[in-house]
Design a protein around this motif. Structure first.
Motif, short mmCIF file in Angstrom:
data_model
loop_
_atom_site.label_atom_id
_atom_site.label_comp_id
_atom_site.label_asym_id
_atom_site.label_seq_id
_atom_site.Cartn_x
_atom_site.Cartn_y
_atom_site.Cartn_z
N THR A 50 -3.11 -5.48 11.41
CA THR A 50 -2.46 -5.05 10.16
C THR A 50 -3.44 -4.30 9.27
O THR A 50 -3.11 -3.24 8.71
CB THR A 50 -1.90 -6.26 9.41
N TYR A 51 -4.65 -4.82 9.14
CA TYR A 51 -5.67 -4.15 8.33
C TYR A 51 -6.01 -2.77 8.90
O TYR A 51 -6.28 -1.83 8.14
CB TYR A 51 -6.92 -5.01 8.25
N ILE A 52 -6.03 -2.67 10.22
CA ILE A 52 -6.40 -1.40 10.84
C ILE A 52 -5.40 -0.30 10.49
O ILE A 52 -5.78 0.81 10.11
CB ILE A 52 -6.53 -1.57 12.37
N TRP A 53 -4.10 -0.60 10.59
CA TRP A 53 -3.13 0.46 10.28
C TRP A 53 -2.96 0.64 8.77
O TRP A 53 -2.74 1.77 8.30
CB TRP A 53 -1.77 0.17 10.94
N ALA A 54 -3.11 -0.46 8.00
CA ALA A 54 -2.94 -0.36 6.56
C ALA A 54 -4.07 0.42 5.90
O ALA A 54 -3.92 0.88 4.75
CB ALA A 54 -2.84 -1.76 5.94
N ALA A 55 -5.19 0.58 6.59
CA ALA A 55 -6.32 1.30 6.00
C ALA A 55 -6.01 2.77 5.76
O ALA A 55 -6.56 3.38 4.83
CB ALA A 55 -7.55 1.18 6.92
N TYR A 112 8.40 -2.65 -8.01
CA TYR A 112 8.17 -3.46 -6.81
C TYR A 112 7.23 -4.64 -7.06
O TYR A 112 7.15 -5.54 -6.23
CB TYR A 112 7.58 -2.58 -5.69
N GLU A 113 6.56 -4.70 -8.22
CA GLU A 113 5.58 -5.76 -8.44
C GLU A 113 6.16 -7.16 -8.29
O GLU A 113 5.62 -7.98 -7.55
CB GLU A 113 4.91 -5.60 -9.80
N VAL A 153 0.81 -1.22 0.00
CA VAL A 153 0.00 0.00 0.00
C VAL A 153 0.84 1.27 0.00
O VAL A 153 0.33 2.36 -0.29
CB VAL A 153 -0.96 0.02 1.22
N LEU A 154 2.13 1.14 0.31
CA LEU A 154 2.98 2.32 0.39
C LEU A 154 3.89 2.51 -0.82
O LEU A 154 4.23 3.63 -1.18
CB LEU A 154 3.83 2.27 1.67
#
Length: 328
Positions: A276-281, A233-234, A226-227
């Motif tokens: 992880t989902y919480i911060w990645a959002a 990078y793929e 996400v960053l």
């Protein structure tokens, strides 16, 4: 109502984790849950009920979850092949394979996104709330039939909605190819359901260490995803996915057969992935677009709800653990 409450909870939790917690949809898109819940909720419930009725465990559920991911993003909404999905071209990067008309990076990403977070994480969290019924079916025959029909109708609704908007249809060969893979995953899932591996010497790591490993491992994958937006990078991301997926699977196969592995560890894995989902959002942009303020508020609101669910599930698990220790 108490008997079917876990099933209802999973029905609601699956679309929440799968779309809202990650930040794909903001608060102004809450109404979309009416269309997503049948696909996500009934899908997760169908996998969980089918697995438990067949006497299977997490290997079966994980394989069925991977099949679900390919069904949703393949035949249902066709993201895997549509180069203009929702106005974005997710296909034509360095990992695009012209012969298949698919992107390696995108395909692996949706398997992780839906296989782990849309299906496995919600199931593990809900089973943590009802430990005594963790391996039992939550629905009777009628409930299972309603779930099956609801999932099929939900998939048809999403297919129709996407086709009406996108006017895209994949080739027969693409449908056939992904169909063969899906059938293979489902067949393998039920083939391994009754296999019981022997115990492994040693003691399983603590639940805290297990949860930390889940948080770190999933963050190492999602963070750069996400960053880092550069094309170079793929293929690196594909390699990272493979290392974490294979390494994580081997660790879990070992840890879960060691002395001391119990419900706290299963909960810790789901909790770490949820964090992880919480911060990645926060760096994820909603697919439908919204104002920066509403986007931030949405991430905070959904993240808080996610933390509350994780906290309450943890309280149940540790309370049951203390009771068990006292009794023994």
């Amino acid at each position: 109502m108490r008997r079917v409450a876990p099933a209802l909870g999973l029905f609601l939790l699956a679309p929440f984790v799968g779309e809202y917690l990650l930040g794909n949809i903001a608060l102004d898109g809450l109404w979309l849950g009416l269309f997503l819940a049948p696909l996500y909720g009934f899908g997760a419930l169908l996998i969980r009920e089918t697995t438990r009725r067949a006497g299977g465990g997490w290997p079966t559920m994980a394989l069925l979850a991977a099949a679900y991911a390919l069904i949703e993003e393949g035949p249902v909404d066709q993201l895997l092949w549509n180069a203009s999905y929702a106005g974005h071209d997710y296909l034509h990067g360095p990992t695009y394979l012209p012969a298949l008309g698919m992107s390696v990076e995108l395909t692996l990403s949706v398997v992780a996104l839906h296989g782990v977070w849309s299906i496995c994480v919600p199931i593990a969290l809900m089973e943590s709330f009802v430990l005594r019924r963790r391996t039992e079916p939550w629905l009777g025959r009628t409930g299972l039939a309603v779930t099956t029909v609801g999932y099929v109708l939900g998939a048809a609704l999403v297919f129709w909605g996407n086709y009406s908007e996108e006017r895209f249809m994949a080739s027969p060969g693409q449908f056939l190819g992904v169909g063969v893979v899906i059938v293979g995953l489902v067949t393998l899932a039920f083939a391994v359901r009754s296999r019981r591996r022997p115990p492994v010497a040693g003691r399983a790591p603590s639940p805290l260490a297990t949860g930390a490993a889940a948080l770190i491992g999933t963050s190492l994958y999602w963070g750069p995803s996400v960053l880092v937006t550069a094309e170079w990078y793929e293929w690196v991301g594909v390699a990272v996915w493979c290392v974490i997926a294979v390494g994580g699977m081997l660790l879990l196969l070992r840890w879960s057969r060691q002395e001391g592995w119990d419900a706290r560890h299963r909960y810790a894995l789901a909790a770490g992935a949820t964090l992880t989902y919480i911060w990645a959002a926060f760096p994820v942009r909603p697919e439908l677009g919204t104002t920066p303020t509403l986007e931030l508020v949405s991430d905070l609101v959904f993240g808080t709800v996610g933390l509350i669910v994780v906290a309450f599930a943890g309280r149940v698990v540790w309370s049951a653990s203390r009771v068990s220790s006292t009794c023994t």
